[in-house]
Design a protein around this motif. Sequence first.
Motif, PDB file in Angstrom:
ATOM      1  N   ARG A 111       0.846  -1.196   0.000  1.00  0.00           N
ATOM      2  CA  ARG A 111       0.000   0.000   0.000  1.00  0.00           C
ATOM      3  C   ARG A 111       0.884   1.250   0.000  1.00  0.00           C
ATOM      4  O   ARG A 111       1.857   1.326   0.736  1.00  0.00           O
ATOM      5  CB  ARG A 111      -0.892  -0.011   1.235  1.00  0.00           C
TER       6      ARG A 111
ATOM      7  N   VAL B  69      -8.691  12.441  -9.607  1.00  0.00           N
ATOM      8  CA  VAL B  69      -9.561  11.317  -9.228  1.00  0.00           C
ATOM      9  C   VAL B  69     -11.030  11.705  -9.418  1.00  0.00           C
ATOM     10  O   VAL B  69     -11.827  10.901  -9.934  1.00  0.00           O
ATOM     11  CB  VAL B  69      -9.271  10.847  -7.789  1.00  0.00           C
TER      12      VAL B  69
ATOM     13  N   VAL C  61     -13.673   9.778 -11.896  1.00  0.00           N
ATOM     14  CA  VAL C  61     -14.979   9.274 -11.466  1.00  0.00           C
ATOM     15  C   VAL C  61     -16.033   9.669 -12.499  1.00  0.00           C
ATOM     16  O   VAL C  61     -16.861   8.855 -12.909  1.00  0.00           O
ATOM     17  CB  VAL C  61     -15.352   9.796 -10.063  1.00  0.00           C
TER      18      VAL C  61
ATOM     19  N   PRO D 108     -16.936  -0.588 -11.618  1.00  0.00           N
ATOM     20  CA  PRO D 108     -16.303   0.034 -10.443  1.00  0.00           C
ATOM     21  C   PRO D 108     -14.862  -0.433 -10.231  1.00  0.00           C
ATOM     22  O   PRO D 108     -13.999   0.364  -9.858  1.00  0.00           O
ATOM     23  CB  PRO D 108     -17.191  -0.391  -9.278  1.00  0.00           C
ATOM     24  N   ASP D 109     -14.590  -1.700 -10.513  1.00  0.00           N
ATOM     25  CA  ASP D 109     -13.226  -2.215 -10.361  1.00  0.00           C
ATOM     26  C   ASP D 109     -12.239  -1.470 -11.252  1.00  0.00           C
ATOM     27  O   ASP D 109     -11.072  -1.314 -10.900  1.00  0.00           O
ATOM     28  CB  ASP D 109     -13.159  -3.705 -10.681  1.00  0.00           C
TER      29      ASP D 109
ATOM     30  N   LEU E 205     -12.272   1.698 -12.021  1.00  0.00           N
ATOM     31  CA  LEU E 205     -11.904   2.944 -11.348  1.00  0.00           C
ATOM     32  C   LEU E 205     -10.951   2.674 -10.192  1.00  0.00           C
ATOM     33  O   LEU E 205      -9.953   3.373 -10.023  1.00  0.00           O
ATOM     34  CB  LEU E 205     -13.156   3.672 -10.850  1.00  0.00           C
ATOM     35  N   TYR E 206     -11.229   1.669  -9.396  1.00  0.00           N
ATOM     36  CA  TYR E 206     -10.359   1.340  -8.257  1.00  0.00           C
ATOM     37  C   TYR E 206      -8.949   0.985  -8.730  1.00  0.00           C
ATOM     38  O   TYR E 206      -7.955   1.427  -8.152  1.00  0.00           O
ATOM     39  CB  TYR E 206     -10.937   0.192  -7.439  1.00  0.00           C
ATOM     40  N   LEU E 207      -8.860   0.185  -9.793  1.00  0.00           N
ATOM     41  CA  LEU E 207      -7.555  -0.179 -10.330  1.00  0.00           C
ATOM     42  C   LEU E 207      -6.833   1.037 -10.905  1.00  0.00           C
ATOM     43  O   LEU E 207      -5.625   1.185 -10.743  1.00  0.00           O
ATOM     44  CB  LEU E 207      -7.700  -1.251 -11.408  1.00  0.00           C
ATOM     45  N   THR E 208      -7.575   1.903 -11.570  1.00  0.00           N
ATOM     46  CA  THR E 208      -6.986   3.113 -12.137  1.00  0.00           C
ATOM     47  C   THR E 208      -6.337   3.955 -11.053  1.00  0.00           C
ATOM     48  O   THR E 208      -5.188   4.387 -11.184  1.00  0.00           O
ATOM     49  CB  THR E 208      -8.061   3.935 -12.875  1.00  0.00           C
ATOM     50  N   VAL E 209      -7.062   4.198  -9.971  1.00  0.00           N
ATOM     51  CA  VAL E 209      -6.528   5.006  -8.870  1.00  0.00           C
ATOM     52  C   VAL E 209      -5.333   4.307  -8.224  1.00  0.00           C
ATOM     53  O   VAL E 209      -4.333   4.944  -7.885  1.00  0.00           O
ATOM     54  CB  VAL E 209      -7.631   5.328  -7.839  1.00  0.00           C
ATOM     55  N   SER E 210      -5.402   3.002  -8.100  1.00  0.00           N
ATOM     56  CA  SER E 210      -4.282   2.246  -7.547  1.00  0.00           C
ATOM     57  C   SER E 210      -3.043   2.391  -8.427  1.00  0.00           C
ATOM     58  O   SER E 210      -1.934   2.604  -7.921  1.00  0.00           O
ATOM     59  CB  SER E 210      -4.665   0.776  -7.415  1.00  0.00           C
TER      60      SER E 210
END
Length: 79
Positions: free
Chosen positions: A6, A28, A32, A42-43, A45-50
Amino acid sequence: MEVKRRPLANYIEKVQKDVTVNMRGVLVDWLVKVAEEYKLLPDTLYLTVSYIHRFLLVNVLNRQRLQLLGVSSVKKRSR
């Protein structure tokens, strides 16, 4: 394992010279809106931010390329 990988909470202040926390937040928020407009999972977006966080953790980026990083990090997945 995830906890070890992390990004640090204050990585932007420590690593980045031209990008601020507020700029990352604007990016971010924009991502969105893009995800909603193109009905991305949704995954995605989460992967993109990660991906963005992990890149900014180890690479110094100039502010003019921040949006390019965001767009490059998006990977469209089918529903």
